[in-house]
Design a protein around this motif. Structure first.
Motif, PDB file in Angstrom:
ATOM      1  N   PHE A 169       2.218   5.826   6.061  1.00 34.46           N
ATOM      2  CA  PHE A 169       2.751   4.650   5.722  1.00 34.46           C
ATOM      3  C   PHE A 169       2.618   4.986   3.956  1.00 34.46           C
ATOM      4  N   GLU A 170       3.384   4.330   3.184  1.00 37.99           N
ATOM      5  CA  GLU A 170       3.270   4.181   1.749  1.00 37.99           C
ATOM      6  C   GLU A 170       3.142   2.857   1.052  1.00 37.99           C
ATOM      7  N   GLU A 171       2.303   2.609   0.207  1.00 39.82           N
ATOM      8  CA  GLU A 171       2.218   1.176  -0.366  1.00 39.82           C
ATOM      9  C   GLU A 171       3.187   1.249  -1.765  1.00 39.82           C
ATOM     10  N   SER A 172       3.788   0.159  -1.649  1.00 45.14           N
ATOM     11  CA  SER A 172       4.625  -0.319  -2.753  1.00 45.14           C
ATOM     12  C   SER A 172       4.927  -1.750  -2.743  1.00 45.14           C
ATOM     13  N   MET A 173       5.840  -2.212  -3.418  1.00 47.07           N
ATOM     14  CA  MET A 173       6.024  -3.594  -3.457  1.00 47.07           C
ATOM     15  C   MET A 173       7.496  -3.932  -2.682  1.00 47.07           C
ATOM     16  N   GLY A 174       7.658  -4.969  -2.063  1.00 50.08           N
ATOM     17  CA  GLY A 174       8.862  -5.165  -1.162  1.00 50.08           C
ATOM     18  C   GLY A 174       9.047  -6.432  -0.977  1.00 50.08           C
ATOM     19  N   TYR A 175      10.210  -6.960  -1.148  1.00 57.54           N
ATOM     20  CA  TYR A 175      10.650  -8.701  -0.852  1.00 57.54           C
ATOM     21  C   TYR A 175       9.501  -9.330  -1.703  1.00 57.54           C
TER      22      TYR A 175
ATOM     23  N   MET B 254       6.255  -8.704  -2.059  1.00 61.75           N
ATOM     24  CA  MET B 254       4.899  -8.929  -1.650  1.00 61.75           C
ATOM     25  C   MET B 254       4.367  -7.380  -1.698  1.00 61.75           C
ATOM     26  N   ILE B 255       3.163  -7.176  -1.481  1.00 63.38           N
ATOM     27  CA  ILE B 255       2.625  -5.889  -1.514  1.00 63.38           C
ATOM     28  C   ILE B 255       3.155  -5.335  -0.076  1.00 63.38           C
ATOM     29  N   ALA B 256       3.590  -4.212   0.002  1.00 59.54           N
ATOM     30  CA  ALA B 256       4.407  -3.428   1.100  1.00 59.54           C
ATOM     31  C   ALA B 256       3.794  -2.292   1.818  1.00 59.54           C
ATOM     32  N   TYR B 257       3.553  -1.735   2.942  1.00 62.44           N
ATOM     33  CA  TYR B 257       3.519  -0.595   3.569  1.00 62.44           C
ATOM     34  C   TYR B 257       4.490  -0.406   4.282  1.00 62.44           C
ATOM     35  N   GLN B 258       5.284   1.029   4.142  1.00 58.24           N
ATOM     36  CA  GLN B 258       6.282   1.281   4.602  1.00 58.24           C
ATOM     37  C   GLN B 258       6.469   2.568   5.001  1.00 58.24           C
ATOM     38  N   VAL B 259       7.328   3.082   5.790  1.00 60.91           N
ATOM     39  CA  VAL B 259       7.796   4.483   5.995  1.00 60.91           C
ATOM     40  C   VAL B 259       8.594   4.788   4.866  1.00 60.91           C
TER      41      VAL B 259
ATOM     42  N   LEU C 116      11.571   2.113   5.778  1.00 62.98           N
ATOM     43  CA  LEU C 116      11.147   1.106   6.888  1.00 62.98           C
ATOM     44  C   LEU C 116       9.723   0.262   6.599  1.00 62.98           C
ATOM     45  N   PRO C 117      10.210  -1.010   6.585  1.00 68.09           N
ATOM     46  CA  PRO C 117       9.074  -1.911   6.383  1.00 68.09           C
ATOM     47  C   PRO C 117       8.168  -2.078   7.461  1.00 68.09           C
ATOM     48  N   PHE C 118       6.786  -2.140   7.330  1.00 70.25           N
ATOM     49  CA  PHE C 118       5.872  -2.160   8.416  1.00 70.25           C
ATOM     50  C   PHE C 118       4.831  -3.521   8.280  1.00 70.25           C
TER      51      PHE C 118
END
Length: 152
Positions: A38-44, A46-51, A69-71
């Motif tokens: 999983f990779e940390e970034s920003m999404g929507y 918010m702080i995001a963890y996604q594939v 892919l958000p998780f």
């Protein structure tokens, strides 16, 4: 409250000191317990963890082009801190486990809806339980769950 921050550090810097410390500790808990891939970034906002697309090129199909892919997402909302865990929304076994475990880790009643767990009192965030939750779904498991849902 949606943020325009482009990095998790910028996001944290926008918060009040009290919220900053709680969200940082929640972020650290997720990062320490989330399986590799999983990779940390920003999404929507918010702080995001996604594939990432490099691991799953098909990606999430919410728009015209696939996106990672958000998780899990972490957000400081107006009246609470939120942890969005998509596995809870799509895996009833995981949701049942979490609901059974929550009272063992918190004096508060579980406040959640679909994938959103809300913490109105930052002193009651069960970081150990969140850590256990984060470690229960691996990238390949999450991709399989996602693909089983989009094929319906």
């Amino acid at each position: 409250m949606t943020s325009t921050a482009t990095t998790p550090e910028q996001y944290l810097d926008e918060l009040t000191e009290e919220r900053h410390q709680a969200v940082r500790k929640l972020r650290d808990t997720v990062r320490e317990n989330l399986p590799d891939g999983f990779e940390e970034s920003m999404g929507y906002g918010m702080i995001a963890y996604q594939v990432p697309l490099s691991s799953y090129p098909k990606g999430y199909h919410a728009g015209k082009e696939p996106t990672p892919l958000p998780f899990i997402n972490i957000a400081s909302q107006k009246n609470h801190i939120a942890l969005y865990h998509m596995g809870l929304y799509s895996r009833p076994d995981l949701l049942d486990w979490f609901k059974d475990e929550f009272p063992k880790h918190s004096k508060r009643k579980l406040d959640m809806g679909k994938s959103c767990i809300r913490f109105k009192n930052i002193d009651d965030i069960p970081y150990d339980l969140i850590g256990d939750l984060c470690g229960k779904v691996h990238v390949q498991d999450w991709i399989k769950v996602y693909e089983s849902v989009i094929k319906r």
